[in-house]
Design a protein around this motif. Structure first.
Motif, PDB file in Angstrom:
ATOM      1  N   ARG A  18       0.610  -1.379   0.153  1.00 15.81           N
ATOM      2  CA  ARG A  18       0.111  -0.083  -0.125  1.00 15.81           C
ATOM      3  C   ARG A  18       1.118   1.301  -0.138  1.00 15.81           C
ATOM      4  O   ARG A  18       0.511   2.099  -0.641  1.00 15.81           O
ATOM      5  CB  ARG A  18      -1.003   0.017   1.399  1.00 15.81           C
ATOM      6  N   LYS A  19       2.160   1.297   0.689  1.00 16.45           N
ATOM      7  CA  LYS A  19       2.831   2.478   0.783  1.00 16.45           C
ATOM      8  C   LYS A  19       3.514   2.735  -0.591  1.00 16.45           C
ATOM      9  O   LYS A  19       3.441   3.856  -0.997  1.00 16.45           O
ATOM     10  CB  LYS A  19       3.759   2.239   1.631  1.00 16.45           C
ATOM     11  N   VAL A  20       3.983   1.644  -1.337  1.00 20.86           N
ATOM     12  CA  VAL A  20       4.641   1.641  -2.397  1.00 20.86           C
ATOM     13  C   VAL A  20       3.519   2.476  -3.451  1.00 20.86           C
ATOM     14  O   VAL A  20       3.726   3.239  -4.396  1.00 20.86           O
ATOM     15  CB  VAL A  20       5.237   0.640  -2.800  1.00 20.86           C
ATOM     16  N   GLU A  21       2.203   1.653  -3.581  1.00 25.62           N
ATOM     17  CA  GLU A  21       1.190   2.280  -4.569  1.00 25.62           C
ATOM     18  C   GLU A  21       1.149   3.680  -4.212  1.00 25.62           C
ATOM     19  O   GLU A  21       0.821   4.527  -5.057  1.00 25.62           O
ATOM     20  CB  GLU A  21      -0.041   1.437  -4.044  1.00 25.62           C
ATOM     21  N   GLU A  22       1.033   4.348  -2.792  1.00 23.65           N
ATOM     22  CA  GLU A  22       0.757   5.447  -2.603  1.00 23.65           C
ATOM     23  C   GLU A  22       1.842   6.345  -3.404  1.00 23.65           C
ATOM     24  O   GLU A  22       1.663   7.468  -3.854  1.00 23.65           O
ATOM     25  CB  GLU A  22       0.576   5.793  -1.156  1.00 23.65           C
ATOM     26  N   LEU A  23       3.033   5.986  -3.073  1.00 23.72           N
ATOM     27  CA  LEU A  23       4.175   6.732  -3.676  1.00 23.72           C
ATOM     28  C   LEU A  23       4.039   6.755  -5.169  1.00 23.72           C
ATOM     29  O   LEU A  23       4.493   7.998  -5.784  1.00 23.72           O
ATOM     30  CB  LEU A  23       5.434   6.091  -3.112  1.00 23.72           C
ATOM     31  N   LEU A  71       6.594 -19.156  -6.219  1.00 26.55           N
ATOM     32  CA  LEU A  71       8.027 -18.547  -5.620  1.00 26.55           C
ATOM     33  C   LEU A  71       8.923 -18.485  -6.902  1.00 26.55           C
ATOM     34  O   LEU A  71       9.514 -17.029  -6.858  1.00 26.55           O
ATOM     35  CB  LEU A  71       8.643 -19.569  -4.579  1.00 26.55           C
ATOM     36  N   ASP A  72       8.994 -18.972  -7.788  1.00 19.35           N
ATOM     37  CA  ASP A  72      10.083 -19.019  -8.898  1.00 19.35           C
ATOM     38  C   ASP A  72       9.748 -17.608  -9.694  1.00 19.35           C
ATOM     39  O   ASP A  72      10.558 -16.843 -10.073  1.00 19.35           O
ATOM     40  CB  ASP A  72      10.382 -20.039  -9.818  1.00 19.35           C
ATOM     41  N   GLU A  73       8.527 -17.584  -9.977  1.00 18.94           N
ATOM     42  CA  GLU A  73       7.922 -16.390 -10.688  1.00 18.94           C
ATOM     43  C   GLU A  73       8.163 -15.011  -9.892  1.00 18.94           C
ATOM     44  O   GLU A  73       8.589 -14.201 -10.694  1.00 18.94           O
ATOM     45  CB  GLU A  73       6.389 -16.640 -11.097  1.00 18.94           C
ATOM     46  N   ALA A  74       8.051 -15.169  -8.659  1.00 16.87           N
ATOM     47  CA  ALA A  74       8.204 -13.981  -7.887  1.00 16.87           C
ATOM     48  C   ALA A  74       9.469 -13.565  -7.897  1.00 16.87           C
ATOM     49  O   ALA A  74       9.925 -12.386  -8.008  1.00 16.87           O
ATOM     50  CB  ALA A  74       7.784 -14.344  -6.468  1.00 16.87           C
ATOM     51  N   TYR A  75      10.407 -14.529  -7.894  1.00 16.65           N
ATOM     52  CA  TYR A  75      11.967 -14.029  -7.966  1.00 16.65           C
ATOM     53  C   TYR A  75      12.262 -13.197  -9.233  1.00 16.65           C
ATOM     54  O   TYR A  75      12.957 -12.343  -9.324  1.00 16.65           O
ATOM     55  CB  TYR A  75      12.881 -15.291  -8.009  1.00 16.65           C
ATOM     56  N   VAL A  76      11.629 -14.014 -10.357  1.00 16.95           N
ATOM     57  CA  VAL A  76      11.886 -13.531 -11.485  1.00 16.95           C
ATOM     58  C   VAL A  76      11.272 -11.863 -11.927  1.00 16.95           C
ATOM     59  O   VAL A  76      11.791 -11.010 -12.401  1.00 16.95           O
ATOM     60  CB  VAL A  76      11.506 -14.168 -12.976  1.00 16.95           C
ATOM     61  N   GLU A  77       9.971 -11.883 -11.226  1.00 10.65           N
ATOM     62  CA  GLU A  77       9.474 -10.573 -11.185  1.00 10.65           C
ATOM     63  C   GLU A  77      10.048  -9.583 -10.591  1.00 10.65           C
ATOM     64  O   GLU A  77      10.260  -8.405 -11.004  1.00 10.65           O
ATOM     65  CB  GLU A  77       7.906 -10.707 -10.614  1.00 10.65           C
ATOM     66  N   HIS A  78      10.608  -9.913  -9.319  1.00 13.51           N
ATOM     67  CA  HIS A  78      11.585  -9.189  -8.571  1.00 13.51           C
ATOM     68  C   HIS A  78      12.767  -8.520  -9.520  1.00 13.51           C
ATOM     69  O   HIS A  78      13.126  -7.612  -9.520  1.00 13.51           O
ATOM     70  CB  HIS A  78      12.182  -9.735  -7.345  1.00 13.51           C
ATOM     71  N   ASP A  79      13.332  -9.568 -10.076  1.00 17.62           N
ATOM     72  CA  ASP A  79      14.625  -9.054 -11.058  1.00 17.62           C
ATOM     73  C   ASP A  79      14.344  -8.224 -12.086  1.00 17.62           C
ATOM     74  O   ASP A  79      15.225  -7.211 -12.160  1.00 17.62           O
ATOM     75  CB  ASP A  79      15.269 -10.494 -11.614  1.00 17.62           C
ATOM     76  N   GLY A  80      13.006  -8.301 -12.715  1.00 14.30           N
ATOM     77  CA  GLY A  80      12.728  -7.342 -13.705  1.00 14.30           C
ATOM     78  C   GLY A  80      12.653  -5.982 -13.004  1.00 14.30           C
ATOM     79  O   GLY A  80      12.895  -4.903 -13.672  1.00 14.30           O
ATOM     80  N   ALA A  81      12.002  -5.918 -11.720  1.00 18.12           N
ATOM     81  CA  ALA A  81      11.853  -4.593 -11.117  1.00 18.12           C
ATOM     82  C   ALA A  81      13.084  -4.219 -10.566  1.00 18.12           C
ATOM     83  O   ALA A  81      13.480  -2.750 -10.480  1.00 18.12           O
ATOM     84  CB  ALA A  81      10.974  -4.835  -9.922  1.00 18.12           C
ATOM     85  N   ILE A 109       4.981  -3.718 -10.686  1.00 11.13           N
ATOM     86  CA  ILE A 109       4.662  -3.857  -9.375  1.00 11.13           C
ATOM     87  C   ILE A 109       3.127  -4.120  -8.952  1.00 11.13           C
ATOM     88  O   ILE A 109       2.898  -5.138  -8.165  1.00 11.13           O
ATOM     89  CB  ILE A 109       5.075  -2.717  -8.289  1.00 11.13           C
ATOM     90  N   LYS A 110       2.305  -3.361  -9.737  1.00 10.22           N
ATOM     91  CA  LYS A 110       1.015  -3.755  -9.746  1.00 10.22           C
ATOM     92  C   LYS A 110       0.644  -5.376 -10.100  1.00 10.22           C
ATOM     93  O   LYS A 110      -0.019  -6.069  -9.383  1.00 10.22           O
ATOM     94  CB  LYS A 110       0.069  -2.922 -10.617  1.00 10.22           C
ATOM     95  N   HIS A 111       1.142  -5.831 -11.273  1.00  9.75           N
ATOM     96  CA  HIS A 111       0.974  -7.024 -11.264  1.00  9.75           C
ATOM     97  C   HIS A 111       1.624  -8.049 -10.182  1.00  9.75           C
ATOM     98  O   HIS A 111       0.930  -9.188  -9.982  1.00  9.75           O
ATOM     99  CB  HIS A 111       1.886  -7.515 -12.587  1.00  9.75           C
ATOM    100  N   HIS A 112       2.936  -7.784  -9.938  1.00  7.69           N
ATOM    101  CA  HIS A 112       3.489  -8.715  -8.780  1.00  7.69           C
ATOM    102  C   HIS A 112       2.511  -8.545  -7.588  1.00  7.69           C
ATOM    103  O   HIS A 112       2.392  -9.789  -7.039  1.00  7.69           O
ATOM    104  CB  HIS A 112       4.781  -8.116  -8.352  1.00  7.69           C
ATOM    105  N   VAL A 113       2.078  -7.697  -7.066  1.00  8.88           N
ATOM    106  CA  VAL A 113       1.264  -7.277  -5.942  1.00  8.88           C
ATOM    107  C   VAL A 113      -0.089  -8.300  -6.088  1.00  8.88           C
ATOM    108  O   VAL A 113      -0.535  -8.898  -5.439  1.00  8.88           O
ATOM    109  CB  VAL A 113       0.851  -5.790  -5.613  1.00  8.88           C
ATOM    110  N   HIS A 114      -0.705  -8.299  -7.319  1.00  8.48           N
ATOM    111  CA  HIS A 114      -1.686  -8.864  -7.861  1.00  8.48           C
ATOM    112  C   HIS A 114      -1.577 -10.626  -7.469  1.00  8.48           C
ATOM    113  O   HIS A 114      -2.368 -11.150  -6.832  1.00  8.48           O
ATOM    114  CB  HIS A 114      -2.331  -8.676  -9.269  1.00  8.48           C
ATOM    115  N   GLU A 115      -0.554 -11.031  -8.047  1.00  4.49           N
ATOM    116  CA  GLU A 115      -0.173 -12.365  -7.897  1.00  4.49           C
ATOM    117  C   GLU A 115       0.070 -12.737  -6.436  1.00  4.49           C
ATOM    118  O   GLU A 115      -0.384 -13.843  -6.154  1.00  4.49           O
ATOM    119  CB  GLU A 115       1.088 -12.556  -8.718  1.00  4.49           C
ATOM    120  N   GLU A 116       0.604 -12.009  -5.543  1.00  6.80           N
ATOM    121  CA  GLU A 116       0.766 -12.156  -4.083  1.00  6.80           C
ATOM    122  C   GLU A 116      -0.549 -12.239  -3.548  1.00  6.80           C
ATOM    123  O   GLU A 116      -0.710 -13.025  -2.592  1.00  6.80           O
ATOM    124  CB  GLU A 116       1.676 -11.286  -3.604  1.00  6.80           C
ATOM    125  N   GLU A 117      -1.279 -11.080  -3.658  1.00  5.33           N
ATOM    126  CA  GLU A 117      -2.618 -10.956  -3.010  1.00  5.33           C
ATOM    127  C   GLU A 117      -3.829 -11.610  -3.591  1.00  5.33           C
ATOM    128  O   GLU A 117      -4.812 -11.325  -2.772  1.00  5.33           O
ATOM    129  CB  GLU A 117      -2.684  -9.411  -2.742  1.00  5.33           C
TER     130      GLU A 117
END
Length: 170
Positions: A18-23, A71-81, A109-117
């Motif tokens: 939520r904090k990053v979305e606001e920023l 989990l693997d997808e999350a790591y790859v998404e992180h790397d793109g970010a 980040i919106k995509h990544h957050v959606h995948e997690e939440e």
């Protein structure tokens, strides 16, 4: 940042989201190089810290307990970010594509957050069903987050380091 603010590790991560979305929203509305530069740097620091606590503590706690492909997808998404975070942190609002990089980072980040939440099948939903003490994990993550925040304020954080993607020159 008192521990009682967050009921568990997932609540801590959602608060970060939520904090990053606001920023990002503030960045979109900002005018002037100084305001944009300040917001972009805050976004980069927040994302570096968030990805570090996820990758060092949260994700490893669930390896083998939830869908490993998630989990693997999350790591790859992180790397793109991380690639964009490093580029933005090293740049300035006057640079070509600066605003575009921040906007693409926001979309990633919106995509990544959606995948997690995502309810039911998202990462956090799976994590809630796993046999992991989310309160104990929260405490460890909060301690690490506070260390990283102190480092960010004093010496600064190093560039974000990709883990899953091998950066190659074309």
């Amino acid at each position: 940042m008192a521990e009682q603010e967050f009921t568990d590790a997932i609540a801590l991560l959602k608060a970060d989201h939520r904090k990053v979305e606001e920023l990002f929203e503030q960045f979109e509305k900002a005018s002037g190089s100084a305001a944009k530069a300040k917001l972009a740097q805050r976004i980069c620091v927040e994302l570096k810290i968030h990805t570090m606590i996820e990758e060092e503590l949260f994700y490893p706690a669930f390896r083998g307990k939830i869908d490993d492909d998630l989990l693997d997808e999350a790591y790859v998404e992180h790397d793109g970010a991380k690639v964009l975070v490093n580029d933005i942190a090293a740049g300035a609002p006057e640079d070509d594509f600066y605003d575009a990089k921040v906007m693409v980072l926001s979309e990633e980040i919106k995509h990544h957050v959606h995948e997690e939440e995502m309810p039911s099948e998202g990462m956090f939903a799976q994590c809630r069903k796993a046999d992991v003490d989310l309160v104990e994990l929260r405490d460890a993550m909060l301690a690490r987050k506070q260390e990283l925040m102190a480092q960010a304020e004093t010496a600064g954080l190093p560039p974000a380091k990709p883990r899953a993607v091998n950066l190659q020159s074309a």
